[in-house]
Write a protein that holds these residues in place. Structure first.
Motif, mmCIF file in Angstrom:
data_model
loop_
_atom_site.group_PDB
_atom_site.id
_atom_site.type_symbol
_atom_site.label_atom_id
_atom_site.label_comp_id
_atom_site.label_asym_id
_atom_site.label_seq_id
_atom_site.Cartn_x
_atom_site.Cartn_y
_atom_site.Cartn_z
ATOM 1 N N ALA A 91 71.497 60.760 5.735
ATOM 2 C CA ALA A 91 72.424 59.758 5.958
ATOM 3 C C ALA A 91 71.931 59.931 7.748
ATOM 4 O O ALA A 91 72.297 58.817 8.352
ATOM 5 N N ALA A 92 71.232 60.880 8.250
ATOM 6 C CA ALA A 92 71.586 61.170 9.878
ATOM 7 C C ALA A 92 69.933 60.492 10.301
ATOM 8 O O ALA A 92 69.912 59.556 11.454
ATOM 9 N N ALA A 93 68.969 60.895 9.294
ATOM 10 C CA ALA A 93 68.105 60.267 9.286
ATOM 11 C C ALA A 93 67.730 58.851 9.361
ATOM 12 O O ALA A 93 67.604 57.584 10.401
ATOM 13 N N LEU A 94 68.623 58.535 8.192
ATOM 14 C CA LEU A 94 68.411 56.699 8.299
ATOM 15 C C LEU A 94 68.803 55.683 9.370
ATOM 16 O O LEU A 94 68.739 54.765 9.321
ATOM 17 N N THR A 95 70.189 57.083 10.099
ATOM 18 C CA THR A 95 70.505 56.162 10.891
ATOM 19 C C THR A 95 70.241 55.645 12.137
ATOM 20 O O THR A 95 70.657 54.819 12.660
ATOM 21 N N VAL A 96 69.651 56.916 12.601
ATOM 22 C CA VAL A 96 68.695 57.231 13.448
ATOM 23 C C VAL A 96 67.635 55.910 13.439
ATOM 24 O O VAL A 96 67.329 54.790 14.598
ATOM 25 N N ALA A 97 66.999 55.601 11.711
ATOM 26 C CA ALA A 97 66.424 54.982 11.944
ATOM 27 C C ALA A 97 66.217 53.127 11.941
ATOM 28 O O ALA A 97 65.131 52.159 12.419
ATOM 29 N N ALA A 98 67.313 53.531 11.591
ATOM 30 C CA ALA A 98 68.378 51.428 10.897
ATOM 31 C C ALA A 98 67.419 50.609 12.392
ATOM 32 O O ALA A 98 68.149 50.750 13.867
ATOM 33 N N GLY A 99 66.682 49.804 12.302
ATOM 34 C CA GLY A 99 66.170 48.552 13.096
ATOM 35 C C GLY A 99 65.397 48.754 13.742
ATOM 36 O O GLY A 99 64.973 48.317 14.918
ATOM 37 N N ARG A 100 64.523 50.521 13.555
ATOM 38 C CA ARG A 100 63.432 50.614 14.145
ATOM 39 C C ARG A 100 62.114 49.867 14.281
ATOM 40 O O ARG A 100 61.539 49.884 15.472
ATOM 41 N N ASN A 101 61.362 50.038 12.855
ATOM 42 C CA ASN A 101 60.326 49.259 12.306
ATOM 43 C C ASN A 101 60.116 48.734 11.202
ATOM 44 O O ASN A 101 59.520 48.661 11.001
ATOM 45 N N GLY A 102 61.601 48.006 10.679
ATOM 46 C CA GLY A 102 61.674 47.367 9.358
ATOM 47 C C GLY A 102 62.323 48.735 8.469
ATOM 48 O O GLY A 102 63.441 49.567 8.938
ATOM 49 N N ALA A 103 61.926 47.530 7.328
ATOM 50 C CA ALA A 103 62.650 48.222 6.562
ATOM 51 C C ALA A 103 62.144 49.687 5.948
ATOM 52 O O ALA A 103 61.063 50.120 5.457
ATOM 53 N N VAL A 104 62.741 50.753 5.690
ATOM 54 C CA VAL A 104 62.445 52.237 5.522
ATOM 55 C C VAL A 104 62.254 52.247 4.232
ATOM 56 O O VAL A 104 63.197 51.454 3.153
ATOM 57 N N VAL A 105 60.859 52.980 3.939
ATOM 58 C CA VAL A 105 60.764 53.023 2.109
ATOM 59 C C VAL A 105 60.376 54.839 1.948
ATOM 60 O O VAL A 105 60.752 54.511 0.426
ATOM 61 N N GLN A 106 60.362 55.400 2.660
ATOM 62 C CA GLN A 106 60.592 57.017 2.471
ATOM 63 C C GLN A 106 61.278 57.299 4.212
ATOM 64 O O GLN A 106 60.898 56.930 4.974
ATOM 65 N N VAL A 107 61.773 58.870 2.865
ATOM 66 C CA VAL A 107 62.306 59.878 4.585
ATOM 67 C C VAL A 107 61.604 60.874 3.420
ATOM 68 O O VAL A 107 61.923 61.402 2.870
ATOM 69 N N ASP A 108 60.907 62.089 4.771
ATOM 70 C CA ASP A 108 61.064 62.978 3.849
ATOM 71 C C ASP A 108 61.440 64.620 5.565
ATOM 72 O O ASP A 108 61.043 64.005 6.314
ATOM 73 N N LEU A 109 61.922 64.835 4.511
ATOM 74 C CA LEU A 109 62.850 65.693 5.623
ATOM 75 C C LEU A 109 62.262 67.526 5.435
ATOM 76 O O LEU A 109 61.507 67.984 4.330
#
Length: 110
Positions: A17-35
């Motif tokens: 959730a934290a990563a998605l919040t920070v990434a929102a609106g940065r470069n388009g639609a998120v397709v993958q998150v690797d932690l």
């Protein structure tokens, strides 16, 4: 798609959730998150360097401790978001490091 990697399972949902919040609106639609554990080097020019990172040992700017990192991939882009994840009590948040295109072999964070 999401991968918690070697990040503690109990921290995984909040870190996503934290990563998605920070990434929102940065470069388009998120397709993958690797932690994973470890942090990306926040020192300019050293994100991909295979060297000691002086900034990697600093505590998070808003307190707590670093618990890991996130690498966020966007649809239709080779640039990825590099985010460090911190935990302060029960609060988990992301700290944006860079939007960058990785070199041919991205090293693991330290």
């Amino acid at each position: 798609m999401v991968s918690c990697g070697d990040l503690a399972a109990a921290d995984c949902p909040a870190a996503i959730a934290a990563a998605l919040t920070v990434a929102a609106g940065r470069n388009g639609a998120v397709v993958q998150v690797d932690l994973g554990r470890g942090v990306w080097c926040p020192t300019p020019g050293l994100l991909f360097a295979n060297t000691t990172c002086p900034g990697g040992s600093l505590p998070p700017p808003e307190g707590g401790q670093w618990i890991g990192h996130a690498l966020v991939t966007f649809s239709g882009s080779v640039a990825q978001a590099y985010i460090n994840i911190a935990k302060n009590g029960q609060a988990v948040r992301g700290e944006f490091i860079a939007l960058a295109t990785p070199p041919p072999a991205t090293p693991l964070p330290s």
